[in-house]
Design a protein around this motif. Structure first.
Motif, mmCIF file in Angstrom:
data_model
loop_
_atom_site.group_PDB
_atom_site.id
_atom_site.type_symbol
_atom_site.label_atom_id
_atom_site.label_comp_id
_atom_site.label_asym_id
_atom_site.label_seq_id
_atom_site.Cartn_x
_atom_site.Cartn_y
_atom_site.Cartn_z
ATOM 1 N N GLN A 156 -22.373 36.417 -20.835
ATOM 2 C CA GLN A 156 -23.766 36.232 -21.200
ATOM 3 C C GLN A 156 -23.872 36.132 -22.707
ATOM 4 O OE1 GLN A 156 -26.375 39.799 -20.997
ATOM 5 N NE2 GLN A 156 -24.637 40.740 -19.941
ATOM 6 N N ILE A 157 -24.912 35.464 -23.167
ATOM 7 C CA ILE A 157 -25.160 35.354 -24.595
ATOM 8 C C ILE A 157 -25.963 36.569 -25.019
ATOM 9 C CG2 ILE A 157 -26.317 34.019 -26.386
ATOM 10 C CD1 ILE A 157 -25.819 31.543 -24.629
ATOM 11 N N ILE A 158 -25.478 37.236 -26.026
ATOM 12 C CA ILE A 158 -26.181 38.406 -26.560
ATOM 13 C C ILE A 158 -26.708 38.020 -27.928
ATOM 14 C CG2 ILE A 158 -25.987 40.810 -27.275
ATOM 15 C CD1 ILE A 158 -23.720 41.129 -25.268
ATOM 16 N N ASP A 159 -28.030 37.932 -28.053
ATOM 17 C CA ASP A 159 -28.626 37.563 -29.331
ATOM 18 C C ASP A 159 -29.027 38.814 -30.109
ATOM 19 O OD1 ASP A 159 -30.910 38.490 -28.042
ATOM 20 O OD2 ASP A 159 -31.830 36.517 -27.880
ATOM 21 N N GLY A 160 -29.535 38.596 -31.293
ATOM 22 C CA GLY A 160 -29.899 39.712 -32.167
ATOM 23 C C GLY A 160 -30.912 40.661 -31.545
ATOM 24 N N GLU A 161 -31.886 40.128 -30.834
ATOM 25 C CA GLU A 161 -32.905 40.962 -30.199
ATOM 26 C C GLU A 161 -32.280 41.887 -29.158
ATOM 27 O OE1 GLU A 161 -36.738 40.215 -27.363
ATOM 28 O OE2 GLU A 161 -36.535 38.925 -29.134
ATOM 29 N N LYS A 162 -31.355 41.363 -28.373
ATOM 30 C CA LYS A 162 -30.687 42.172 -27.355
ATOM 31 C C LYS A 162 -29.849 43.276 -28.022
ATOM 32 C CE LYS A 162 -28.653 42.225 -23.005
ATOM 33 N NZ LYS A 162 -29.251 42.092 -21.722
ATOM 34 N N VAL A 163 -29.139 42.935 -29.073
ATOM 35 C CA VAL A 163 -28.322 43.936 -29.777
ATOM 36 C C VAL A 163 -29.213 45.036 -30.340
ATOM 37 C CG1 VAL A 163 -26.835 44.337 -31.779
ATOM 38 C CG2 VAL A 163 -26.432 42.362 -30.305
ATOM 39 N N ARG A 164 -30.338 44.666 -30.947
ATOM 40 C CA ARG A 164 -31.255 45.674 -31.498
ATOM 41 C C ARG A 164 -31.764 46.613 -30.413
ATOM 42 N NH1 ARG A 164 -32.343 41.390 -34.723
ATOM 43 N NH2 ARG A 164 -34.010 40.543 -33.456
ATOM 44 N N SER A 165 -31.906 46.113 -29.173
ATOM 45 C CA SER A 165 -32.411 46.966 -28.102
ATOM 46 C C SER A 165 -31.417 48.074 -27.735
ATOM 47 C CB SER A 165 -32.751 46.132 -26.860
ATOM 48 O OG SER A 165 -31.567 45.704 -26.200
ATOM 49 N N PHE A 166 -30.142 47.887 -28.062
ATOM 50 C CA PHE A 166 -29.136 48.905 -27.778
ATOM 51 C C PHE A 166 -29.212 50.080 -28.750
ATOM 52 C CE2 PHE A 166 -26.283 45.176 -26.330
ATOM 53 C CZ PHE A 166 -26.808 45.220 -25.047
ATOM 54 N N PHE A 167 -29.824 49.865 -29.908
ATOM 55 C CA PHE A 167 -29.842 50.876 -30.956
ATOM 56 C C PHE A 167 -31.280 51.236 -31.299
ATOM 57 C CE2 PHE A 167 -26.056 48.254 -31.508
ATOM 58 C CZ PHE A 167 -25.068 49.226 -31.446
ATOM 59 N N PRO A 168 -31.689 52.445 -30.972
ATOM 60 C CA PRO A 168 -33.062 52.847 -31.304
ATOM 61 C C PRO A 168 -33.246 52.898 -32.819
ATOM 62 C CG PRO A 168 -31.797 54.728 -30.514
ATOM 63 C CD PRO A 168 -30.924 53.526 -30.363
ATOM 64 N N PRO A 169 -34.489 52.720 -33.278
ATOM 65 C CA PRO A 169 -34.740 52.779 -34.721
ATOM 66 C C PRO A 169 -34.363 54.149 -35.286
ATOM 67 C CG PRO A 169 -36.748 52.190 -33.507
ATOM 68 C CD PRO A 169 -35.688 52.480 -32.509
ATOM 69 N N ARG A 170 -33.886 54.146 -36.507
ATOM 70 C CA ARG A 170 -33.524 55.395 -37.197
ATOM 71 C C ARG A 170 -34.502 55.619 -38.338
ATOM 72 N NH1 ARG A 170 -27.031 54.310 -37.800
ATOM 73 N NH2 ARG A 170 -26.641 54.163 -35.579
ATOM 74 N N HIS A 171 -34.728 56.891 -38.676
ATOM 75 C CA HIS A 171 -35.591 57.147 -39.826
ATOM 76 C C HIS A 171 -34.819 56.787 -41.099
ATOM 77 C CE1 HIS A 171 -33.607 61.017 -40.781
ATOM 78 N NE2 HIS A 171 -33.520 61.159 -39.464
ATOM 79 N N ARG A 172 -35.540 56.483 -42.142
ATOM 80 C CA ARG A 172 -34.941 55.941 -43.371
ATOM 81 C C ARG A 172 -33.922 56.872 -44.005
ATOM 82 N NH1 ARG A 172 -37.470 51.472 -45.805
ATOM 83 N NH2 ARG A 172 -36.620 52.161 -47.792
ATOM 84 N N ALA A 173 -34.067 58.152 -43.851
ATOM 85 C CA ALA A 173 -33.145 59.102 -44.485
ATOM 86 C C ALA A 173 -32.062 59.564 -43.519
ATOM 87 C CB ALA A 173 -33.936 60.306 -45.020
ATOM 88 N N ALA A 174 -31.832 58.823 -42.443
ATOM 89 C CA ALA A 174 -30.848 59.233 -41.436
ATOM 90 C C ALA A 174 -29.446 59.292 -42.052
ATOM 91 C CB ALA A 174 -30.866 58.261 -40.271
ATOM 92 N N HIS A 175 -28.662 60.245 -41.575
ATOM 93 C CA HIS A 175 -27.263 60.400 -41.979
ATOM 94 C C HIS A 175 -26.403 59.899 -40.827
ATOM 95 C CE1 HIS A 175 -23.404 62.512 -42.417
ATOM 96 N NE2 HIS A 175 -23.638 62.390 -43.718
ATOM 97 N N LYS A 176 -25.276 59.283 -41.139
ATOM 98 C CA LYS A 176 -24.433 58.719 -40.088
ATOM 99 C C LYS A 176 -24.035 59.746 -39.031
ATOM 100 C CE LYS A 176 -20.219 59.290 -42.786
ATOM 101 N NZ LYS A 176 -19.132 58.623 -43.467
ATOM 102 N N GLY A 177 -23.928 60.983 -39.397
ATOM 103 C CA GLY A 177 -23.539 62.018 -38.435
ATOM 104 C C GLY A 177 -24.640 62.392 -37.456
#
Length: 188
Positions: free
Chosen positions: A152-173
């Motif tokens: 299947q073709i995975i476009d940018g919108e689909k990829v973004r749906s896999f990752f919920p938004p993070r707050h601006r000061a989020a730390h990778k951990g």
């Protein structure tokens, strides 16, 4: 070519070989072109010098063999011309199923593909030969298709749906961890 004529675009339709051997839908399209005042010419490499845009429709999507002359020479001449190429459905010489080059393939700047996305446009050498890809399903209903695929073709919108938004000061951990296992012995 007929639609270009109707839009007052200067067009030259070119064939290589015997016009009498053209059959089926290609023959119907040729008859419509000729019936609307269009003309066809036999292939001559010098025609490339006059072109602003080249429309590639040498082969259909079912091509599954190595390309021989004279088409091989035509494709090489088109690529060498450095003129912008619009490929219809898939660049000639590219396998629609795998993206493999069947000896030589058109280098398109734009590929307009229809009805269903061809795997070969997106895999193998497809992305390198297709340029920018536009798709139109031509309003063919999905129920027509009986082809099963494991891709299947995975476009940018689909990829973004896999990752919920993070707050601006989020730390990778704070966002989880990932383990990647892949490769083969000696190929990590």
């Amino acid at each position: 070519a007929r639609h270009c004529l109707e839009a007052n675009i200067n067009v030259t339709a070119v064939i290589k070989g015997d016009e009498e051997q053209i059959k089926g839908a290609a023959k119907e399209a040729l008859d419509e072109l000729l019936g609307n005042g269009g003309q066809i010419q036999q292939w001559d490499e010098k025609q490339l010098e006059q072109a602003d845009v080249i429309v590639d429709a040498i082969f259909g999507t079912g091509l599954d063999r190595a390309i021989d002359d004279p088409q091989k020479s035509i494709i090489r001449a088109v690529n060498a011309s450095k003129k912008p190429v619009l490929a219809i459905d898939i660049p000639s010489g590219l396998c629609a199923d795998t993206g493999d080059i069947l000896g030589v393939a058109i280098q398109a700047r734009l590929t307009a593909t229809f009805i269903g996305n061809k795997r070969g446009v997106f895999t193998g050498m497809g992305p390198q030969h297709c340029g920018y890809v536009v798709f139109d399903d031509l309003q063919v209903p999905d129920r027509i298709f009986t082809i099963e695929t494991n891709a299947q073709i995975i476009d940018g919108e689909k990829v973004r749906s896999f990752f919920p938004p993070r707050h601006r000061a989020a730390h990778k951990g704070e966002n989880g961890h990932i383990l990647i296992v892949g490769g083969y012995i000696g190929m990590s």
